[in-house]
Design a protein around this motif. Structure first.
Motif, PDB file in Angstrom:
ATOM      1  N   GLU A  56      30.425  42.221  16.590  1.00 25.94           N
ATOM      2  CA  GLU A  56      31.476  41.241  16.819  1.00 25.94           C
ATOM      3  C   GLU A  56      31.632  40.923  18.298  1.00 25.94           C
ATOM      4  N   ASP A  57      31.357  41.926  19.131  1.00 30.55           N
ATOM      5  CA  ASP A  57      31.506  41.734  20.573  1.00 30.55           C
ATOM      6  C   ASP A  57      30.613  42.748  21.277  1.00 30.55           C
ATOM      7  N   ILE A  58      30.227  42.446  22.503  1.00 32.64           N
ATOM      8  CA  ILE A  58      29.406  43.361  23.290  1.00 32.64           C
ATOM      9  C   ILE A  58      30.338  44.308  24.033  1.00 32.64           C
ATOM     10  N   ASP A  59      30.806  45.337  23.358  1.00 31.67           N
ATOM     11  CA  ASP A  59      31.704  46.303  23.977  1.00 31.67           C
ATOM     12  C   ASP A  59      30.899  47.478  24.539  1.00 31.67           C
ATOM     13  N   GLY A  60      31.602  48.512  25.030  1.00 30.06           N
ATOM     14  CA  GLY A  60      30.933  49.644  25.639  1.00 30.06           C
ATOM     15  C   GLY A  60      30.030  50.382  24.684  1.00 30.06           C
ATOM     16  N   ARG A  61      30.463  50.497  23.427  1.00 30.19           N
ATOM     17  CA  ARG A  61      29.645  51.188  22.432  1.00 30.19           C
ATOM     18  C   ARG A  61      28.344  50.449  22.184  1.00 30.19           C
ATOM     19  N   VAL A  62      28.409  49.128  22.065  1.00 34.71           N
ATOM     20  CA  VAL A  62      27.203  48.333  21.848  1.00 34.71           C
ATOM     21  C   VAL A  62      26.282  48.426  23.063  1.00 34.71           C
ATOM     22  N   CYS A  63      26.872  48.426  24.265  1.00 32.82           N
ATOM     23  CA  CYS A  63      26.055  48.545  25.480  1.00 32.82           C
ATOM     24  C   CYS A  63      25.306  49.872  25.507  1.00 32.82           C
ATOM     25  N   LYS A  64      25.977  50.942  25.049  1.00 35.87           N
ATOM     26  CA  LYS A  64      25.320  52.246  24.992  1.00 35.87           C
ATOM     27  C   LYS A  64      24.136  52.219  24.035  1.00 35.87           C
ATOM     28  N   VAL A  65      24.317  51.575  22.884  1.00 38.11           N
ATOM     29  CA  VAL A  65      23.230  51.473  21.908  1.00 38.11           C
ATOM     30  C   VAL A  65      22.084  50.649  22.476  1.00 38.11           C
ATOM     31  N   LEU A  66      22.406  49.531  23.134  1.00 35.27           N
ATOM     32  CA  LEU A  66      21.365  48.674  23.702  1.00 35.27           C
ATOM     33  C   LEU A  66      20.587  49.409  24.788  1.00 35.27           C
ATOM     34  N   LYS A  67      21.265  50.205  25.584  1.00 36.63           N
ATOM     35  CA  LYS A  67      20.599  50.979  26.631  1.00 36.63           C
ATOM     36  C   LYS A  67      19.590  51.946  26.022  1.00 36.63           C
ATOM     37  N   PHE A  68      19.986  52.565  24.900  1.00 39.85           N
ATOM     38  CA  PHE A  68      19.083  53.488  24.218  1.00 39.85           C
ATOM     39  C   PHE A  68      17.870  52.749  23.650  1.00 39.85           C
ATOM     40  N   LEU A  69      18.092  51.575  23.088  1.00 41.02           N
ATOM     41  CA  LEU A  69      16.989  50.821  22.493  1.00 41.02           C
ATOM     42  C   LEU A  69      16.007  50.338  23.556  1.00 41.02           C
ATOM     43  N   ILE A  70      16.519  50.014  24.713  1.00 42.93           N
ATOM     44  CA  ILE A  70      15.634  49.598  25.807  1.00 42.93           C
ATOM     45  C   ILE A  70      14.691  50.737  26.180  1.00 42.93           C
ATOM     46  N   ILE A  71      15.211  51.972  26.142  1.00 39.84           N
ATOM     47  CA  ILE A  71      14.375  53.137  26.427  1.00 39.84           C
ATOM     48  C   ILE A  71      13.242  53.251  25.416  1.00 39.84           C
ATOM     49  N   LEU A  72      13.507  52.853  24.181  1.00 38.33           N
ATOM     50  CA  LEU A  72      12.476  52.913  23.144  1.00 38.33           C
ATOM     51  C   LEU A  72      11.407  51.859  23.324  1.00 38.33           C
ATOM     52  N   GLY A  73      11.656  50.860  24.162  1.00 36.81           N
ATOM     53  CA  GLY A  73      10.666  49.823  24.422  1.00 36.81           C
ATOM     54  C   GLY A  73      10.527  48.811  23.312  1.00 36.81           C
ATOM     55  N   MET A  74      11.612  48.558  22.589  1.00 41.46           N
ATOM     56  CA  MET A  74      11.552  47.598  21.474  1.00 41.46           C
ATOM     57  C   MET A  74      12.196  46.278  21.865  1.00 41.46           C
ATOM     58  N   ASP A  75      11.751  45.202  21.195  1.00 49.04           N
ATOM     59  CA  ASP A  75      12.442  43.925  21.320  1.00 49.04           C
ATOM     60  C   ASP A  75      13.764  44.012  20.566  1.00 49.04           C
ATOM     61  N   ILE A  76      14.790  43.434  21.131  1.00 46.13           N
ATOM     62  CA  ILE A  76      16.125  43.529  20.547  1.00 46.13           C
ATOM     63  C   ILE A  76      16.649  42.136  20.237  1.00 46.13           C
ATOM     64  N   ILE A  77      17.126  41.950  19.012  1.00 47.19           N
ATOM     65  CA  ILE A  77      17.766  40.706  18.607  1.00 47.19           C
ATOM     66  C   ILE A  77      19.253  40.998  18.406  1.00 47.19           C
ATOM     67  N   ILE A  78      20.104  40.284  19.152  1.00 50.37           N
ATOM     68  CA  ILE A  78      21.544  40.472  19.036  1.00 50.37           C
ATOM     69  C   ILE A  78      22.142  39.298  18.284  1.00 50.37           C
ATOM     70  N   GLN A  79      22.881  39.588  17.229  1.00 46.39           N
ATOM     71  CA  GLN A  79      23.487  38.539  16.407  1.00 46.39           C
ATOM     72  C   GLN A  79      24.979  38.751  16.340  1.00 46.39           C
ATOM     73  N   ARG A  80      25.741  37.760  16.740  1.00 48.08           N
ATOM     74  CA  ARG A  80      27.213  37.820  16.722  1.00 48.08           C
ATOM     75  C   ARG A  80      27.695  37.548  15.285  1.00 48.08           C
ATOM     76  N   ILE A  81      28.605  38.388  14.797  1.00 47.98           N
ATOM     77  CA  ILE A  81      29.149  38.221  13.433  1.00 47.98           C
ATOM     78  C   ILE A  81      30.668  38.133  13.541  1.00 47.98           C
ATOM     79  N   ASP A  82      31.293  37.506  12.558  1.00 49.17           N
ATOM     80  CA  ASP A  82      32.739  37.428  12.493  1.00 49.17           C
ATOM     81  C   ASP A  82      33.315  38.746  12.015  1.00 49.17           C
ATOM     82  N   GLY A  83      34.527  39.079  12.451  1.00 46.89           N
ATOM     83  CA  GLY A  83      35.159  40.326  12.051  1.00 46.89           C
ATOM     84  C   GLY A  83      35.535  40.302  10.591  1.00 46.89           C
TER      85      GLY A  83
END
Length: 411
Positions: A384-411
């Motif tokens: 729903e939003d790029i909050d601190g928790r999502v940023c932590k997950v994205l940081k971890f995925l970057i370490i894995l070296g994967m392409d990341i697709i971010i999709q905004r969804i309604d609450g």
């Protein structure tokens, strides 16, 4: 001047009963769209229709209209006639019983519904649907169901007791749909079952229901309440969707930060299964998995203590339970999914979880796991939003070296 021969032909054409001239197989099919009482009433139309109802392929019983004006004694006699006076050589595709009309004395319904079900099975029904009133606790109990012809069984708003869910004598049963039912049975057993849906049901047992369905291909366990059923090995499983209810009775009083202590009775349950998985072990052969729960749900985290290897899993959907209070659950699932290709994280907005600060200080969780599927290239994050928790997950995925697709969804 009127052409007499033409008028006679026209009159003859108007009087011709073209529907009655249709073959029996078509008329039987047409009768299957009528309620049972209407179908039987067609015997009054003409001599041609007198016995057609005895061979109709579908029997639909609803408590509407005429049914509401009849006593339960008459209804029982009617159903006995419809089922027991059938042409023994005819095929019965489906029996659909939907009863919601309640009288002051409704104790009769348990007995009669059970009798109707067993009469329907004795008539070699292939599809059986029973939907009763949610306002009254109707019960199906007694000996196991027996049928060599039953292919699909659908039960709604009933209490299932005893050995009713033992389908070892239903060699053709492939689909079982249970919705909004109370389960007071110790086991669900079928060697032939391929598709199982348990939705909105509640287990009243103190222990766990043991589910033995070795040839299952697809599973849906949705909004289940009570203790999570214990699923035995399902080697043929291809797809599974598991979404427990928030009021699931698997919890831990001694664990810290939503963790399972693995020792207390609340964690392990009174099921003699303290040293192994309750749910994930049975799902380990799936090719596609959806595991969603609110962050405080214990059952997935409990099973991760003995996490099996998902040797065939290619598509995986998880939600916030796997990243709160830390990423250990996500890391564990990735390490045990050897051929994973598609991973989706669905992260709805959540309050700050207990123990989140301590979890973020564990820097080892932000390192690339030693073993991770080489097939996993693209990962989708729905949030729903790029909050601190999502940023932590994205940081971890970057370490894995994967392409990341971010999709905004309604609450």
């Amino acid at each position: 001047m009127t052409d007499t021969s033409t008028a006679e032909e026209s009159s003859k054409y108007d009087e011709e009963d073209r529907i009655s001239a249709l073959p029996d197989v078509i008329l039987h099919h047409v009768l299957g769209f009528l309620w049972a009482d209407e179908a039987v009433h067609t015997c009054l139309l003409a001599r041609r229709w007198r016995y057609l109802w005895k061979s109709m392929r579908c029997i639909l019983v609803y408590d509407k209209g005429w049914w509401r004006k009849s006593t339960h004694v008459f209804l029982n006699k009617f159903m006995d006639c419809v089922l027991l006076l059938r042409d023994p050589g005819s095929t019965l595709d489906e029996v659909h019983i939907e009863y919601d009309h309640l009288e002051d004395d409704h104790t009769w319904i348990d007995l009669w519904i059970d009798i109707w079900i067993r009469h329907a099975l004795s008539c070699q029904a292939q599809v059986l649907t029973v939907r009763l009133s949610y306002e009254v606790d109707f019960c199906l109990d007694g000996p196991p169901v027996v049928s060599r012809h039953l292919r699909r069984l659908e039960l709604s708003d009933v209490t299932l007791k005893g050995n009713f869910m033992n389908f070892s004598s239903c060699s053709s049963l492939e689909e079982l749909y249970i919705e909004d039912c109370y389960l007071e049975t110790g086991r669900i057993l079928s060697q032939s079952l391929k598709h199982l849906t348990i939705k909105g049901c509640f287990s009243r047992n103190d222990g766990r229901i043991r589910v033995t369905v070795p040839n299952l291909v697809s599973l849906q366990l949705l909004s289940f309440r009570g203790r999570t059923p214990l699923f035995e090995s399902m080697p043929s499983l291809e797809t599974a969707v598991v979404e427990p209810n928030n009021y699931l009775e698997d919890y831990c009083c001694k664990g810290v930060a939503l963790e399972c202590c693995g020792i207390c009775a609340d964690c392990c349950g009174n099921d003699d299964h303290n040293g192994n998985c309750v749910l994930l072990g049975g799902l380990s052969h799936a090719k596609s998995l959806e595991l969603t729960a609110y962050p405080g749900m214990l059952i997935f985290r409990r099973d991760l203590r003995w996490c099996p290897t998902f040797s065939k899993l290619k598509t995986l959907l998880l939600n916030e339970w796997c990243v709160q209070p830390d990423l250990r659950a996500l890391v564990c699932m990735l390490e045990h999914s050897l051929v994973l290709e598609n991973l989706t994280l669905q992260l709805c907005e959540q309050g700050k979880p207990t123990g989140a600060v301590e979890a973020e200080e564990n820097h080892s969780l932000m390192e690339k796991p030693a073993a991770i599927s080489g097939y996993l290239k693209i990962m989708k994050v729905k949030c729903e939003d790029i909050d601190g928790r999502v940023c932590k997950v994205l940081k971890f995925l970057i370490i894995l070296g994967m392409d990341i697709i971010i999709q905004r969804i309604d609450g």
